[in-house]
Design a protein around this motif. Structure first.
Motif, PDB file in Angstrom:
ATOM      1  N   GLY A   1     -16.411  45.465 -29.893  1.00 33.15           N
ATOM      2  CA  GLY A   1     -15.846  44.564 -30.898  1.00 33.15           C
ATOM      3  C   GLY A   1     -15.985  43.108 -30.504  1.00 33.15           C
ATOM      4  N   PHE A   2     -15.721  42.815 -29.232  1.00 31.90           N
ATOM      5  CA  PHE A   2     -15.893  41.448 -28.749  1.00 31.90           C
ATOM      6  C   PHE A   2     -17.362  41.017 -28.852  1.00 31.90           C
ATOM      7  N   GLY A   3     -18.262  41.964 -28.563  1.00 34.46           N
ATOM      8  CA  GLY A   3     -19.687  41.662 -28.657  1.00 34.46           C
ATOM      9  C   GLY A   3     -20.094  41.315 -30.077  1.00 34.46           C
ATOM     10  N   ILE A   4     -19.595  42.087 -31.046  1.00 31.31           N
ATOM     11  CA  ILE A   4     -19.915  41.823 -32.444  1.00 31.31           C
ATOM     12  C   ILE A   4     -19.331  40.485 -32.884  1.00 31.31           C
ATOM     13  N   ALA A   5     -18.088  40.223 -32.481  1.00 32.34           N
ATOM     14  CA  ALA A   5     -17.455  38.945 -32.837  1.00 32.34           C
ATOM     15  C   ALA A   5     -18.255  37.773 -32.278  1.00 32.34           C
ATOM     16  N   ASN A   6     -18.710  37.895 -31.049  1.00 32.67           N
ATOM     17  CA  ASN A   6     -19.488  36.829 -30.421  1.00 32.67           C
ATOM     18  C   ASN A   6     -20.797  36.586 -31.172  1.00 32.67           C
ATOM     19  N   ILE A   7     -21.455  37.684 -31.535  1.00 32.83           N
ATOM     20  CA  ILE A   7     -22.717  37.564 -32.283  1.00 32.83           C
ATOM     21  C   ILE A   7     -22.476  36.901 -33.642  1.00 32.83           C
ATOM     22  N   MET A   8     -21.360  37.224 -34.279  1.00 33.19           N
ATOM     23  CA  MET A   8     -21.075  36.661 -35.595  1.00 33.19           C
ATOM     24  C   MET A   8     -20.800  35.165 -35.508  1.00 33.19           C
ATOM     25  N   PHE A   9     -20.104  34.742 -34.445  1.00 32.66           N
ATOM     26  CA  PHE A   9     -19.885  33.300 -34.258  1.00 32.66           C
ATOM     27  C   PHE A   9     -21.224  32.566 -34.073  1.00 32.66           C
ATOM     28  N   VAL A  10     -22.110  33.201 -33.308  1.00 26.18           N
ATOM     29  CA  VAL A  10     -23.444  32.618 -33.105  1.00 26.18           C
ATOM     30  C   VAL A  10     -24.192  32.555 -34.437  1.00 26.18           C
ATOM     31  N   SER A  11     -24.082  33.621 -35.249  1.00 30.93           N
ATOM     32  CA  SER A  11     -24.775  33.663 -36.541  1.00 30.93           C
ATOM     33  C   SER A  11     -24.272  32.559 -37.468  1.00 30.93           C
ATOM     34  N   VAL A  12     -22.956  32.358 -37.469  1.00 36.50           N
ATOM     35  CA  VAL A  12     -22.385  31.293 -38.298  1.00 36.50           C
ATOM     36  C   VAL A  12     -22.923  29.941 -37.865  1.00 36.50           C
ATOM     37  N   LYS A  13     -22.996  29.743 -36.549  1.00 37.30           N
ATOM     38  CA  LYS A  13     -23.506  28.465 -36.013  1.00 37.30           C
ATOM     39  C   LYS A  13     -24.965  28.257 -36.402  1.00 37.30           C
TER      40      LYS A  13
ATOM     41  N   VAL B   1     -15.832  61.560 -40.217  1.00 33.45           N
ATOM     42  CA  VAL B   1     -15.127  60.555 -41.022  1.00 33.45           C
ATOM     43  C   VAL B   1     -14.332  59.616 -40.121  1.00 33.45           C
ATOM     44  N   LEU B   2     -13.705  60.197 -39.074  1.00 33.76           N
ATOM     45  CA  LEU B   2     -12.948  59.369 -38.125  1.00 33.76           C
ATOM     46  C   LEU B   2     -13.857  58.355 -37.442  1.00 33.76           C
ATOM     47  N   GLY B   3     -15.024  58.797 -37.003  1.00 27.77           N
ATOM     48  CA  GLY B   3     -15.964  57.888 -36.340  1.00 27.77           C
ATOM     49  C   GLY B   3     -16.420  56.767 -37.251  1.00 27.77           C
ATOM     50  N   LEU B   4     -16.746  57.114 -38.507  1.00 26.23           N
ATOM     51  CA  LEU B   4     -17.184  56.090 -39.461  1.00 26.23           C
ATOM     52  C   LEU B   4     -16.036  55.137 -39.800  1.00 26.23           C
ATOM     53  N   GLY B   5     -14.828  55.694 -39.909  1.00 26.34           N
ATOM     54  CA  GLY B   5     -13.664  54.860 -40.214  1.00 26.34           C
ATOM     55  C   GLY B   5     -13.365  53.869 -39.109  1.00 26.34           C
ATOM     56  N   ILE B   6     -13.430  54.336 -37.848  1.00 25.47           N
ATOM     57  CA  ILE B   6     -13.197  53.443 -36.714  1.00 25.47           C
ATOM     58  C   ILE B   6     -14.265  52.366 -36.657  1.00 25.47           C
ATOM     59  N   SER B   7     -15.513  52.740 -36.897  1.00 22.82           N
ATOM     60  CA  SER B   7     -16.618  51.768 -36.883  1.00 22.82           C
ATOM     61  C   SER B   7     -16.395  50.692 -37.939  1.00 22.82           C
ATOM     62  N   SER B   8     -16.022  51.124 -39.149  1.00 23.80           N
ATOM     63  CA  SER B   8     -15.794  50.152 -40.221  1.00 23.80           C
ATOM     64  C   SER B   8     -14.641  49.218 -39.875  1.00 23.80           C
ATOM     65  N   ALA B   9     -13.577  49.782 -39.309  1.00 26.04           N
ATOM     66  CA  ALA B   9     -12.408  48.970 -38.951  1.00 26.04           C
ATOM     67  C   ALA B   9     -12.761  47.942 -37.881  1.00 26.04           C
ATOM     68  N   ILE B  10     -13.542  48.364 -36.884  1.00 25.27           N
ATOM     69  CA  ILE B  10     -13.956  47.444 -35.824  1.00 25.27           C
ATOM     70  C   ILE B  10     -14.821  46.324 -36.401  1.00 25.27           C
ATOM     71  N   GLY B  11     -15.696  46.682 -37.352  1.00 24.16           N
ATOM     72  CA  GLY B  11     -16.540  45.673 -37.989  1.00 24.16           C
ATOM     73  C   GLY B  11     -15.723  44.648 -38.749  1.00 24.16           C
ATOM     74  N   VAL B  12     -14.721  45.112 -39.480  1.00 20.53           N
ATOM     75  CA  VAL B  12     -13.870  44.196 -40.254  1.00 20.53           C
ATOM     76  C   VAL B  12     -13.078  43.277 -39.327  1.00 20.53           C
ATOM     77  N   VAL B  13     -12.455  43.887 -38.293  1.00 21.26           N
ATOM     78  CA  VAL B  13     -11.640  43.103 -37.356  1.00 21.26           C
ATOM     79  C   VAL B  13     -12.484  42.084 -36.600  1.00 21.26           C
ATOM     80  N   SER B  14     -13.681  42.507 -36.179  1.00 18.43           N
ATOM     81  CA  SER B  14     -14.551  41.616 -35.405  1.00 18.43           C
ATOM     82  C   SER B  14     -15.174  40.516 -36.252  1.00 18.43           C
ATOM     83  N   GLY B  15     -15.394  40.803 -37.523  1.00 16.92           N
ATOM     84  CA  GLY B  15     -16.114  39.849 -38.364  1.00 16.92           C
ATOM     85  C   GLY B  15     -15.253  38.977 -39.249  1.00 16.92           C
ATOM     86  N   ILE B  16     -13.953  39.296 -39.374  1.00 19.89           N
ATOM     87  CA  ILE B  16     -13.126  38.580 -40.347  1.00 19.89           C
ATOM     88  C   ILE B  16     -12.935  37.110 -39.981  1.00 19.89           C
TER      89      ILE B  16
END
Length: 414
Positions: A306-318, A381-396
């Motif tokens: 999640g931290f990795g995705i958040a970091n990449i998203m900050f870089v993408s915004v920049k 379904v649990l795996g996909l749900g956790i993945s989606s949640a991590i994406g939302v939390v990391s990218g919001i």
């Protein structure tokens, strides 16, 4: 329709951004992949183990209470010496309960011993021989592959007839039909009238019907001494379906058995009432702990991902600040920019989650002895749900920052 078009445009922008930075995308989703793999792999293993172990105890039956000297489930302070001195069940207690119980669907009586079965020059050692009464089939499921169960006349007349398991039949009568053939148990001849349905290999070989022989109880007592200082028989009672938890049945059983054994009000019970739920609950609690460990192990990996995705998203915004400024100057709404980056984070996380799930699915094809690994839809379904949640939390947060950029300032920064 315009909202659907805007969402589709957001999705398209997100996919293009991921493709344009493929190496960075792969590296950033590895953390999520490992995390989802760890969690789903543990859950799949736990579910498969639990199901296999519980199926091994299916011979205990459902909605069934058994009367024994010992408790099924013990602990560090298990008073085995007290249980050891308790009296054995006897046939008169069985008939007494059969006639008196009002909250029972059926009552049965049985005794078991290990023995060797022979037919001609062939023999099978380690056979679980059980002597049963006619009501045994009313308490426990007796699926037969061929042949029939005992008649009441055969039981009452102590006829030398038997039901045998598939392994025994294949060993004693290779390539032949066992029905109607004779087998020998302790020198006594028995005619095979039925063949148990094959159960197959299990993780724990507990009372497998494949290695079992069943005969009338009276015939069993001719071969073995049943009672105090001999083989301990068991009384089993199947409760009514409406008796939730078998509370009424247990209360009635305690009262009748205490009366039958002449126990005074101040004396404690000299018998134990056991239910299959005791063992199932114990097994379930053990696997709950293992599942919690899986959450901890996978949680750390997902946190890193999640931290990795958040970091990449900050870089993408920049990197795309100028593009954001141009889009907003041309009339792009804030939610369009937000969705664009949020979808990118969710897709990134979902790709990692799907990769983790696929790895677990590939592992299920590996044969681990007699354990069959099965990945349930619930875990997918649990795996996909956790993945989606991590994406939302990391990218919001990065997506919100991008959506709030001033178009003039964004273009000027470029």
């Amino acid at each position: 329709m315009i909202y659907i078009k805007l969402i589709w445009e957001s999705v398209r922008f997100a996919m293009q951004a991921l493709k344009s930075n493929l190496t960075r995308t792969i590296l950033s989703l590895l953390g999520v992949t490992v995390g989802i793999f760890a969690i789903i792999a543990v859950f799949t293993l736990v579910d498969s183990l639990e199901q296999n172990i519980k199926s091994s105890f299916s011979f205990l039956g459902s909605n069934v209470v058994t009367v024994n000297r010992f408790q099924f489930v013990g602990g560090p302070d298990y008073p085995w010496w007290k249980y050891f001195r308790r009296p054995y069940n006897n046939f008169s207690e069985y008939t007494f309960l059969r006639d008196k119980l009002r909250n029972a669907e059926s009552v049965t009586f049985s005794a078991s011993a290990n023995t060797t079965v022979q037919a001609g020059s062939n023999s099978y050692k380690g056979t679980n021989l059980t002597g049963v009464v006619f009501t045994y089939k009313d308490v426990y499921d007796i699926p037969l592959e061929s042949g029939r169960f005992f008649t009441e006349l055969e039981i009452n007349a102590n006829r030398n007839v038997a039901l045998i398991g598939v392994k025994i039949a294949n060993t004693l009568f290779p390539g032949r039909d066992a029905i109607g053939k004779e087998i020998k148990i302790k020198g006594n001849k028995f005619v095979v009238i039925g063949l148990f349905e094959e159960e197959g290999e299990g993780l724990f070989e507990i009372a497998s019907k494949d290695e079992a022989v069943m005969i009338p109880y009276g015939s069993f007592t001719k071969l073995y001494y049943v009672g105090q200082n001999g083989i301990e028989p068991s009384i089993a009672i199947k409760g009514n379906e409406e008796d939730v938890g078998l509370i009424a049945l247990e209360n009635e059983l305690i009262g009748l058995l205490r009366a039958k054994r002449g126990l005074k009000p101040t004396q404690e019970d000299n018998f134990s009432l056991n239910k299959s739920e005791f063992i199932m609950n114990t097994i379930g609690s053990i696997f709950d702990v293992i599942s919690a460990a899986g959450w901890v192990i996978g949680g750390f990996s997902i946190l890193v991902g999640g931290f990795g995705i958040a970091n990449i998203m900050f870089v993408s915004v920049k990197e795309r600040t100028s593009i954001i400024g141009i889009q907003k100057s041309l009339g792009a709404k804030n939610y369009f920019i937000l969705f664009q980056f949020l979808f990118e984070a969710v897709f990134l996380s979902l790709i990692g989650g799907v990769a983790g799930i696929l790895i677990v699915y590939a592992i299920t094809f590996i044969q681990l002895g007699s354990l069959e690994l099965v990945m349930s839809l619930k875990n997918v379904v649990l795996g996909l749900g956790i993945s989606s949640a991590i994406g939302v939390v990391s990218g919001i947060v990065p997506a919100t920052l991008a959506a709030r950029l001033d178009p003039v300032e964004a273009i000027r920064v470029a």
